[in-house]
Scaffold this motif. Structure first.
Motif, PDB file in Angstrom:
ATOM      1  N   THR A 100       0.653  -1.256   0.103  1.00  0.00           N
ATOM      2  CA  THR A 100       0.530   0.358  -0.005  1.00  0.00           C
ATOM      3  C   THR A 100       0.303   1.295   0.188  1.00  0.00           C
ATOM      4  O   THR A 100       0.136   2.305  -0.812  1.00  0.00           O
ATOM      5  CB  THR A 100      -0.729  -0.522   0.799  1.00  0.00           C
ATOM      6  N   PRO A 122      -6.273   4.524  -4.153  1.00  0.00           N
ATOM      7  CA  PRO A 122      -5.659   3.503  -2.459  1.00  0.00           C
ATOM      8  C   PRO A 122      -6.214   2.410  -2.879  1.00  0.00           C
ATOM      9  O   PRO A 122      -6.184   1.822  -3.575  1.00  0.00           O
ATOM     10  CB  PRO A 122      -6.662   4.129  -1.584  1.00  0.00           C
ATOM     11  N   PRO A 124      -5.793  -1.406  -0.902  1.00  0.00           N
ATOM     12  CA  PRO A 124      -5.576  -1.891   0.913  1.00  0.00           C
ATOM     13  C   PRO A 124      -4.711  -3.009   0.672  1.00  0.00           C
ATOM     14  O   PRO A 124      -3.940  -3.417  -1.088  1.00  0.00           O
ATOM     15  CB  PRO A 124      -6.727  -2.815   0.156  1.00  0.00           C
ATOM     16  N   ASP A 241      -5.099   2.744   6.941  1.00  0.00           N
ATOM     17  CA  ASP A 241      -6.174   1.629   6.779  1.00  0.00           C
ATOM     18  C   ASP A 241      -4.936   0.492   6.038  1.00  0.00           C
ATOM     19  O   ASP A 241      -5.716   0.802   5.301  1.00  0.00           O
ATOM     20  CB  ASP A 241      -6.888   2.140   6.523  1.00  0.00           C
ATOM     21  N   ARG A 243      -7.093  -2.070   5.632  1.00  0.00           N
ATOM     22  CA  ARG A 243      -8.576  -2.224   4.544  1.00  0.00           C
ATOM     23  C   ARG A 243      -9.058  -1.142   3.873  1.00  0.00           C
ATOM     24  O   ARG A 243      -9.474  -2.208   2.693  1.00  0.00           O
ATOM     25  CB  ARG A 243      -9.279  -2.706   6.381  1.00  0.00           C
ATOM     26  N   THR A 244      -8.529   0.001   2.830  1.00  0.00           N
ATOM     27  CA  THR A 244      -8.931   0.349   2.555  1.00  0.00           C
ATOM     28  C   THR A 244      -7.662   1.146   1.644  1.00  0.00           C
ATOM     29  O   THR A 244      -7.773   1.066   0.308  1.00  0.00           O
ATOM     30  CB  THR A 244     -10.020   1.587   3.275  1.00  0.00           C
ATOM     31  N   GLY A 245      -6.994   1.034   2.377  1.00  0.00           N
ATOM     32  CA  GLY A 245      -4.848   1.810   1.093  1.00  0.00           C
ATOM     33  C   GLY A 245      -5.012   3.596   1.847  1.00  0.00           C
ATOM     34  O   GLY A 245      -4.338   4.040   1.066  1.00  0.00           O
ATOM     35  N   ALA A 246      -7.045   4.348   2.537  1.00  0.00           N
ATOM     36  CA  ALA A 246      -6.822   5.094   2.667  1.00  0.00           C
ATOM     37  C   ALA A 246      -6.260   5.496   3.888  1.00  0.00           C
ATOM     38  O   ALA A 246      -5.696   5.166   4.930  1.00  0.00           O
ATOM     39  CB  ALA A 246      -7.894   5.287   2.011  1.00  0.00           C
TER      40      ALA A 246
END
Length: 315
Positions: A100, A122, A124, A241, A243-246
């Protein structure tokens, strides 16, 4: 997060692993030996798990991806720690987040990053459960296309290991601080180790921060006020994060006290990712913490002294 130096304490400070290493010892004569131990620990850490060294062990794992590879005892301990962090946090702290990080442009030493660049999408994290780890044989199988980022827990582990080794070798009290990760060992000063907790380990908070005293274990601060850059005009930072890459929002800094620096770091990083639910998550685990919202509001949980001014402490 900075430590106050008492009259009876000697300080050694030097740049290392992309941050500032600070060493405090209660016996001045022990400082040279203690500094040598800390420098050796950090050099070993860099060789084992730097994302930015072509000759590091984890970069070697990427080149041999798809095949089981034996690793050094140090990298084995670092991997055990990183995978434990992932399991304890249900993946909020995930060692495969290196993939990521590369996607958002953090693929070199931070000082070498361009100020801005193209917009990014983004990505994940692939997922920590995909790492094939055999602790008995000290052998890891890294799937192709996965990059590891062990920096957070590895740095905290280095603080814990170095502090314990110095206290044992030098026979004195010691505090080791690596950026926002701090560990203590051995006999402490009469009033404990006085630590100024804030958003940024290199400077006090605009509101003065808060001084606490610790006598054992560790203290870690994870935050978003440093290691920030832009992509496509949007601000990104080094905590994402998985889970999201954001980049998560809500808290600009979370400081946690725990039985070890590793445990404090796991909790502080997970809390930044969790956002609004972090205070409840920390309280359920009985971890004293100070959370600073993006707008500056301070929240304390689980026995952290609420509203204490700089100079107040916890024993």
């Amino acid at each position: 997060m900075t430590a106050a130096v008492a009259d009876t304490v000697t300080e050694v400070r030097f740049p290392a692993i992309g941050t500032t290493a600070v060493l405090l010892v209660t016996e001045p004569a022990a400082a040279p030996v203690a500094a040598a131990v800390l420098r050796a620990h950090l050099a070993d850490l860099d060789r084992a798990c730097s994302r930015f060294r072509a000759d590091s062990e984890i970069r070697g794992l990427e080149r041999t991806a798809g095949s089981p590879v034996p690793v050094s005892p140090l990298l084995a301990e670092i991997l055990d720690t990183a995978l434990r962090a992932a399991e304890l946090t249900d993946g909020l702290v995930d060692p495969t987040v290196g993939t990521t990080m590369a996607a958002i442009g953090y693929d070199r030493d931070f000082a070498a990053l361009p100020v801005d660049g193209p917009a990014v999408v983004p990505l994940p994290a692939p997922g920590w459960w995909r790492i094939g780890w055999n602790p008995r044989r000290r052998e890891v199988l890294l799937p192709r296309g996965i990059a590891l980022d062990l920096g957070a827990t590895a740095k905290a582990l280095a603080a814990d290991r170095a502090a314990a080794r110095i206290a044992d070798t030098a026979g004195c009290g010691v505090l080791v601080s690596l950026g926002g990760d701090l560990a203590v060992a051995g006999p402490h000063p009469a009033d404990g180790w006085r630590v100024l907790v804030g958003d940024d380990h290199t400077r006090p908070d605009p509101d003065g921060g808060q001084t606490v005293a610790i006598v054992s274990g560790g203290l870690a601060t994870s935050g978003t006020t440093r290691r920030r850059w832009r992509r496509g005009g949007e601000v990104v930072h080094h905590i994402v994060d998985p889970r999201t890459g954001a980049a998560p929002g809500g808290w600009r800094a979370v400081s946690v006290a725990a039985a070890s620096c590793v445990d404090a770091n796991i909790a502080s990083t997970a809390s930044v990712v969790l956002g609004a639910s972090a205070p409840g998550w920390l309280a359920e685990r009985g971890l004293p913490a100070r959370l600073v919202a993006d707008g500056g509001r301070v929240c304390t949980v689980a026995g952290w002294p609420a509203g204490a001014p700089a100079g107040a402490g916890t024993g």
